[in-house]
Design an enzyme around this catalytic site. Structure first.
Site, PDB file in Angstrom:
ATOM      1  CG  HIS A 252      58.906  19.886  89.794  1.00  0.00           C
ATOM      2  ND1 HIS A 252      59.416  21.138  89.585  1.00  0.00           N
ATOM      3  CD2 HIS A 252      57.674  19.892  89.226  1.00  0.00           C
ATOM      4  CE1 HIS A 252      58.553  21.873  88.901  1.00  0.00           C
ATOM      5  NE2 HIS A 252      57.474  21.120  88.670  1.00  0.00           N
TER       6      HIS A 252
ATOM      7  CG  HIS B 159      52.748  19.053  87.893  1.00  0.00           C
ATOM      8  ND1 HIS B 159      52.242  20.032  88.714  1.00  0.00           N
ATOM      9  CD2 HIS B 159      53.975  19.480  87.499  1.00  0.00           C
ATOM     10  CE1 HIS B 159      53.112  21.018  88.803  1.00  0.00           C
ATOM     11  NE2 HIS B 159      54.185  20.708  88.076  1.00  0.00           N
TER      12      HIS B 159
ATOM     13  CG  HIS C 150      55.714  25.360  89.847  1.00  0.00           C
ATOM     14  ND1 HIS C 150      55.363  24.474  90.819  1.00  0.00           N
ATOM     15  CD2 HIS C 150      55.795  24.644  88.689  1.00  0.00           C
ATOM     16  CE1 HIS C 150      55.226  23.268  90.277  1.00  0.00           C
ATOM     17  NE2 HIS C 150      55.484  23.337  88.984  1.00  0.00           N
TER      18      HIS C 150
ATOM     19  CD  GLU D 100      57.551  26.228  84.222  1.00  0.00           C
ATOM     20  OE1 GLU D 100      56.643  26.546  85.016  1.00  0.00           O
ATOM     21  OE2 GLU D 100      57.476  25.240  83.460  1.00  0.00           O
TER      22      GLU D 100
ATOM     23  CG  ASP E 138      57.260  20.141  85.274  1.00  0.00           C
ATOM     24  OD1 ASP E 138      56.562  20.192  86.286  1.00  0.00           O
ATOM     25  OD2 ASP E 138      57.458  21.133  84.538  1.00  0.00           O
ATOM     26  CG  ASP E 139      53.505  18.298  83.705  1.00  0.00           C
ATOM     27  OD1 ASP E 139      52.536  18.022  84.422  1.00  0.00           O
ATOM     28  OD2 ASP E 139      54.124  19.387  83.773  1.00  0.00           O
TER      29      ASP E 139
HETATM   30  N1  HPA Z   1      54.432  24.496  85.310  1.00  0.00           N
HETATM   31  C1  HPA Z   1      53.457  25.095  86.001  1.00  0.00           C
HETATM   32  N2  HPA Z   1      52.323  24.501  86.317  1.00  0.00           N
HETATM   33  C2  HPA Z   1      52.157  23.228  85.958  1.00  0.00           C
HETATM   34  C3  HPA Z   1      53.122  22.555  85.243  1.00  0.00           C
HETATM   35  C4  HPA Z   1      54.319  23.216  84.902  1.00  0.00           C
HETATM   36  O1  HPA Z   1      55.224  22.663  84.242  1.00  0.00           O
HETATM   37  N3  HPA Z   1      52.640  21.300  85.033  1.00  0.00           N
HETATM   38  C5  HPA Z   1      51.443  21.231  85.620  1.00  0.00           C
HETATM   39  N4  HPA Z   1      51.126  22.399  86.174  1.00  0.00           N
HETATM   40 ZN    ZN Z   2      55.844  21.750  87.617  1.00  0.00          ZN
END
Ligand code: HPA
Ligand code: ZN
Length: 324
Positions: A14, A16, A194, A197, A275-276
């Site tokens: 996971h 991006h 996703h 969250e 994630d990021d």
């Molecule tokens: N959540 C949802 N969409 C996203 C995320 C995230 O953490 N990062 C980039 N797009």
């Molecule tokens: Zn994500």
């Protein structure tokens, strides 16, 4: 423990890739492309990375990626990340990318695919890493647009390991994308989404029932629905959990409050991901370390988590055997 966790062969499921854009590279690409950034310095960019929720983060995330214009930019972005991940002991990376976020800026899919695919081949050759590509649809845009993107990606269907669903979750349930995911299924493309969250447990159910996903990205809010937890356990659904992301986006207040220990106790199949990483304070290793500091997990627990990621990865059986 740091050495042990660094050496442990880790797979990241996971990520991006646009969220791996470090401020240093953002400035370098802005200069290369003659773009003015609304920041005076790398430090000013980092200082702006305080978020109240997912939408607040997404605003900066979409703004940051405006420096990505050419195939070379996408290549450099991905290679920059692969090198850092390699240093952290990551052996396999699955990267989400957001075609629509580039199309709306006039950057064609061909440009993105050429750059990312070249980086994938470089990572394999230079770093011995395997990688996979997850084409994500922006759930806060229309399903019709997502369908058009899927169809226009026909030359790349073979190169796409899965489709995903990301961006602002609240008010954009998986049900909105049933036809798009059905089409991906018909094409033989695996699916992830996703869910859970910021969105409710119901979105996790929809992702399973309506989108037929093989993994849930995040999924932490499943704990609000005990029947759903039982189902996730019985069906051995893998959750790609991103602990530092959840703290940064205030899904939880502090690492100590993170529900990972409850999720583990419930017998769910979990993986730990970044994630990021450029926005949320670290890569895969930092996320493993944050868990160690917060939960004092044993080596066995980390071996189990890393093993689950390799089991659930989009990789060839030969590669999986190699890593196990
Ligand atoms: N959540 C949802 N969409 C996203 C995320 C995230 O953490 N990062 C980039 N797009
Ligand atoms: Zn994500």
């Amino acid at each position: 423990m740091r050495d042990f966790l660094q050496r442990l062969p880790k797979a990241e499921l996971h990520l991006h890739i646009e969220g791996s854009l470090e401020p240093e590279l953002m400035f370098a690409l802005a200069e290369r492309n003659g773009i003015d950034l609304p920041y005076a310095s790398v430090e000013a960019v980092r200082a702006a990375y305080e978020f109240d929720d997912l939408p607040a983060f997404l605003e900066l995330y979409y703004q940051g990626m405006s420096v990505l214009r050419t195939a070379e930019d996408f290549h450099d972005l991905a290679m920059d990340y692969f090198r850092r991940a390699h240093d952290e002991g990551v052996v396999h990376v699955e990267m989400h990318f957001d075609p629509q976020a580039h199309l709306v800026r006039g950057i064609e899919l061909d440009v993105v695919m050429e750059g990312l695919n070249l980086a994938q081949r470089h990572a394999e050759r230079e770093l011995g890493m395997s990688t996979a590509l997850i084409m994500a649809f922006l759930r806060d845009r229309s399903a019709e647009e997502a369908m058009k993107v899927l169809e226009s990606a026909a030359p790349y269907w073979e190169m796409i390991d899965a489709v995903g669903l990301d961006s602002a979750e609240r008010g954009h349930p998986p049900s909105k994308f049933v036809e798009v995911f059905q089409r991906a299924r018909m094409l033989g493309i695996p699916r992830v989404a996703h869910a859970g969250e910021e969105g409710p447990p119901e979105y996790i159910r929809e992702a399973l029932d309506l989108l037929d996903v093989c993994r849930i990205d995040h999924g932490v809010r499943c704990l609000e629905d005990p029947d759903l937890v039982t189902r996730l356990r019985d069906e051995a659904v893998v959750l790609t959990v991103c602990p530092l992301s959840n703290v940064k986006l205030k899904v939880v207040e502090r690492m100590a409050d993170h529900p990972l220990p409850q999720l583990l106790d419930a017998g769910l199949r979990l993986t730990i991901n970044s994630d990021d990483p450029a926005y949320f304070g670290g890569g895969v290793l930092d996320n493993y370390l944050a868990c160690y500091q917060a939960f004092d997990w044993s080596r066995e627990t980390f071996v189990q988590l890393a093993g689950t990621a390799i089991e659930a990865a989009f990789m060839s059986d030969a590669r999986r055997l190699d890593l196990h």
